[in-house]
Design a protein around this motif. Structure first.
Motif, short mmCIF file in Angstrom:
data_model
loop_
_atom_site.label_atom_id
_atom_site.label_comp_id
_atom_site.label_asym_id
_atom_site.label_seq_id
_atom_site.Cartn_x
_atom_site.Cartn_y
_atom_site.Cartn_z
N LEU A 1 -7.00 -50.35 84.88
CA LEU A 1 -6.12 -51.17 85.70
C LEU A 1 -4.96 -51.72 84.88
CD1 LEU A 1 -8.47 -53.28 88.01
CD2 LEU A 1 -6.71 -51.67 88.75
N MET A 2 -5.24 -52.06 83.63
CA MET A 2 -4.21 -52.68 82.79
C MET A 2 -3.13 -51.69 82.36
SD MET A 2 -4.75 -55.02 79.42
CE MET A 2 -3.36 -55.79 78.60
N PHE A 3 -3.55 -50.48 81.97
CA PHE A 3 -2.60 -49.51 81.41
C PHE A 3 -2.35 -48.30 82.31
CE2 PHE A 3 -4.16 -51.25 77.19
CZ PHE A 3 -3.03 -52.00 76.98
N GLY A 4 -3.20 -48.11 83.32
CA GLY A 4 -3.02 -46.95 84.18
C GLY A 4 -3.14 -45.66 83.39
N ASP A 5 -2.34 -44.66 83.74
CA ASP A 5 -2.35 -43.38 83.03
C ASP A 5 -1.15 -43.29 82.10
OD1 ASP A 5 -4.71 -42.23 84.13
OD2 ASP A 5 -3.63 -41.87 86.00
N GLY A 6 -1.07 -44.26 81.20
CA GLY A 6 -0.01 -44.25 80.21
C GLY A 6 -0.36 -43.33 79.06
N LEU A 7 0.51 -43.29 78.07
CA LEU A 7 0.39 -42.36 76.95
C LEU A 7 -0.95 -42.47 76.22
CD1 LEU A 7 2.12 -40.21 75.51
CD2 LEU A 7 2.89 -42.01 73.95
N VAL A 8 -1.47 -43.68 76.06
CA VAL A 8 -2.71 -43.87 75.29
C VAL A 8 -3.93 -43.33 76.03
CG1 VAL A 8 -1.89 -45.83 73.96
CG2 VAL A 8 -2.96 -46.22 76.18
N ALA A 9 -3.81 -43.10 77.33
CA ALA A 9 -4.95 -42.62 78.12
C ALA A 9 -4.88 -41.14 78.44
CB ALA A 9 -5.05 -43.41 79.43
N LEU A 10 -3.67 -40.59 78.46
CA LEU A 10 -3.49 -39.21 78.91
C LEU A 10 -3.98 -38.18 77.91
CD1 LEU A 10 0.11 -39.44 80.42
CD2 LEU A 10 -2.01 -39.09 81.71
N GLU A 11 -4.30 -36.99 78.42
CA GLU A 11 -4.61 -35.83 77.60
C GLU A 11 -4.00 -34.60 78.29
OE1 GLU A 11 -8.20 -35.89 74.89
OE2 GLU A 11 -9.10 -36.55 76.79
N GLY A 12 -4.02 -33.47 77.60
CA GLY A 12 -3.55 -32.23 78.21
C GLY A 12 -2.05 -32.16 78.38
N GLU A 13 -1.62 -31.42 79.39
CA GLU A 13 -0.21 -31.15 79.60
C GLU A 13 0.60 -32.40 79.91
OE1 GLU A 13 1.63 -28.39 79.14
OE2 GLU A 13 -0.21 -27.61 78.25
N ARG A 14 0.02 -33.33 80.69
CA ARG A 14 0.77 -34.55 81.01
C ARG A 14 1.00 -35.39 79.76
NH1 ARG A 14 4.04 -33.55 84.05
NH2 ARG A 14 4.57 -35.77 84.24
N TRP A 15 0.01 -35.40 78.85
CA TRP A 15 0.20 -36.13 77.59
C TRP A 15 1.34 -35.51 76.80
CZ3 TRP A 15 -0.14 -34.42 72.49
CH2 TRP A 15 -0.03 -35.43 71.53
N VAL A 16 1.41 -34.18 76.77
CA VAL A 16 2.47 -33.49 76.02
C VAL A 16 3.85 -33.93 76.53
CG1 VAL A 16 3.52 -31.25 75.52
CG2 VAL A 16 1.03 -31.51 75.44
N THR B 1 2.03 -49.95 79.32
CA THR B 1 1.53 -49.64 77.98
C THR B 1 2.43 -50.20 76.90
OG1 THR B 1 0.47 -47.60 78.77
CG2 THR B 1 0.94 -47.75 76.41
N PHE B 2 3.74 -49.94 77.01
CA PHE B 2 4.65 -50.32 75.93
C PHE B 2 5.03 -51.80 75.96
CE2 PHE B 2 5.21 -45.69 75.89
CZ PHE B 2 4.97 -45.47 74.53
#
Length: 503
Positions: free
Chosen positions: A132-147, A310-311
């Motif tokens: 809830l706090m960070f959603g799907d920000g950079l620190v949580a993502l993996e795979g193509e979306r993280w790239v 996140t930032f």
């Protein structure tokens, strides 16, 4: 009643529970014990974490250090590692619910885990509160979306871009020091005392607002307040085992989290809408996410909101806490404070502010910040998860799904790595090359190294240089040394210091 259907259903559920919560954990425990890795024994369903680890943290955070002693950091920040490693060794197995966690402090293994690009080690999924706090920000993502997100953030936080922000950073620090000078003049005293932890949080909040979002601390103040409230609830949640489905229950805890998240999202969305059609502040992080240079990098509104969440938080917390610990250390070690002052006066000149061109010449400042990050790293520990069966250095066989607890703070204090004076503030140690890459990793290592570290270090360098040049300071007698791991390592009771203006 139709028992023909009830009995098979009952035995299916019972078998599933026994298999998941007893058979698999016991098999994993035996697997590691055969390799010589021990640890506190598994207890069905609740592991050995719900009560024991929570009690360890409570005891650690209720203790108060008599003196400013760095030895207490590992004990207070990672009490579970501190206590269990003394019994079971540096590498041991413990449990969070039915999840196996392998605690590690071997730099060779840590480097292998963090630097690997084989896909063998992934991030741990966020719990509901952190999600809830960070959603799907950079620190949580993996795979193509993280790239995609990482590519945008790398460009936004490149050293060339950060150097363009130096005038903004200097301006924020000047404004803060002007307030300090006004406080001195109003008091008619030669010195004044305040909590630098609060001051540096406002400072770093203003800087991240201006440089990354084209805003200011006043505009982002409510967002910061909301995130601070969220972080308290997230910390509380992280020390409890999550029961599936409980995040949907209208408990007081959940309703507070929902309310905070809703208001935070609303405020950030307004900020994004305000900046969408403006051509000003084109060098900000927000502009990079709203208008990426590549068509394939276009993000939707939710993705942009989550990155702002996140930032906003990490951009403020990391530098504020780094500065807090650095100033406490310099207040305690006057000889190093004088060395910084002499270096800044020599390179920048008295009452002249640092510039992007001479930051690299502040060698002593760099040594001090590195030693501060060694003794008081922002995160304290890192966690990964084995995505498949892997063999670590030395042949340690790790099954799929095992969580890997990387005890960063323990590594930073290891006398086998840093020598017998590992508990001592000694910036000179960073003049010598390190024997291993993973002996010092305050911002992480490998492809997921902290994307904002350039801004954090540059901001800290400038603030340290400017403030030491204008003021002398000591740690107040009212300061209580109590490092505490929240979402970042911070002083539990603030950081009271006494400042006086240099002539």
């Amino acid at each position: 009643m139709n028992y023909v259907f009830i009995f098979p259903l009952f035995f299916t559920i019972l078998f599933t529970i026994l298999f998941k919560y007893i058979w698999i954990p016991m098999r994993i425990q035996l697997h590691f014990r055969r390799q010589g890795v021990k640890g506190p024994g598994y207890r069905p369903i609740f592991g050995n974490s719900a009560g024991i680890q929570r009690r360890m943290f409570a005891e650690a955070e209720s203790s108060r250090s008599v003196s400013f002693n760095h030895k207490v950091v590992v004990e207070r920040v990672m009490p579970q590692y501190y206590n269990w490693s003394k019994v079971y060794g540096d590498t041991f197995l413990y449990w969070f619910g039915s999840k196996a966690s392998l605690a590690l402090s071997d730099p060779v293994m840590i480097k292998e885990i963090l630097v690997s690009e084989s896909g063998s080690f992934g991030k741990i999924r966020f719990g509901p509160a952190l999600k809830l706090m960070f959603g799907d920000g950079l620190v949580a993502l993996e795979g193509e979306r993280w790239v995609v997100h990482r590519r945008i953030a790398n460009k936004a936080f490149s050293m060339e871009r950060v150097k363009e922000w130096v005038p903004e950073i200097v301006d924020s620090i000047r404004n803060m020091m002007s307030k300090w000078d006004a406080t001195i003049e109003a008091s008619n005293k030669s010195e004044f005392e305040f909590d630098v932890h609060k001051e540096f949080h406002q400072l770093s909040g203003d800087i991240i607002s201006r440089t990354a979002f084209g805003s200011n601390f006043s505009e982002g103040k409510r967002i910061f307040e909301l995130q601070e409230q969220q972080s308290v609830l997230v910390l509380r949640s992280s020390r409890n085992i999550y029961l599936p489905g409980s995040r949907f229950l209208p408990t007081k805890h959940n309703k507070t989290l929902w309310k905070l998240e809703k208001e935070t999202t609303k405020l950030i969305t307004k900020l994004i809408e305000k900046n969408k059609n403006t051509k000003q502040n084109e060098n900000t992080l927000l502009t990079a996410f709203i208008s990426p240079s590549k068509k394939d990098d276009i993000l939707d509104l939710k993705e942009i909101v989550d990155e702002c969440k996140t930032f906003y938080f990490t951009g403020k917390e990391t530098t504020a806490n780094l500065l807090t610990w650095a100033f406490l250390l310099l207040g305690l070690h006057q000889e190093w404070q004088n060395k910084v002052r002499e270096e800044v006066d020599r390179i920048c000149g008295h009452n002249v502010f640092p510039s992007a061109d001479n930051l690299a010449d502040l060698k002593i400042v760099t040594l001090i910040l590195n030693e501060t990050l060694r003794l008081y790293p922002p995160a304290g520990m890192m966690v990964r998860q084995a995505s498949k069966n892997v063999k670590l250095a030395g042949g340690l066989d790790v099954p799929t799904g095992t969580r890997l607890f990387l005890a960063m703070t323990a590594v930073h204090y290891d006398v086998r790595i840093w020598g017998e004076d590992a508990n001592v503030f000694n910036p000179m140690r960073f003049l010598e090359p390190r024997n291993h890459l993973a002996s010092f990793f305050p911002f992480g290592l490998g492809p997921r190294v902290c994307v904002g570290q350039n801004l954090a270090v540059v901001e800290a360098k400038i603030a340290l240089a400017m403030i030491v040049s204008r003021y002398s300071f000591v740690v107040s007698p009212s300061y209580v040394h109590a490092p505490m791991q929240s979402l970042a390592l911070q002083p539990q009771y603030g950081a009271q210091m006494i400042f006086s203006r240099r002539s």
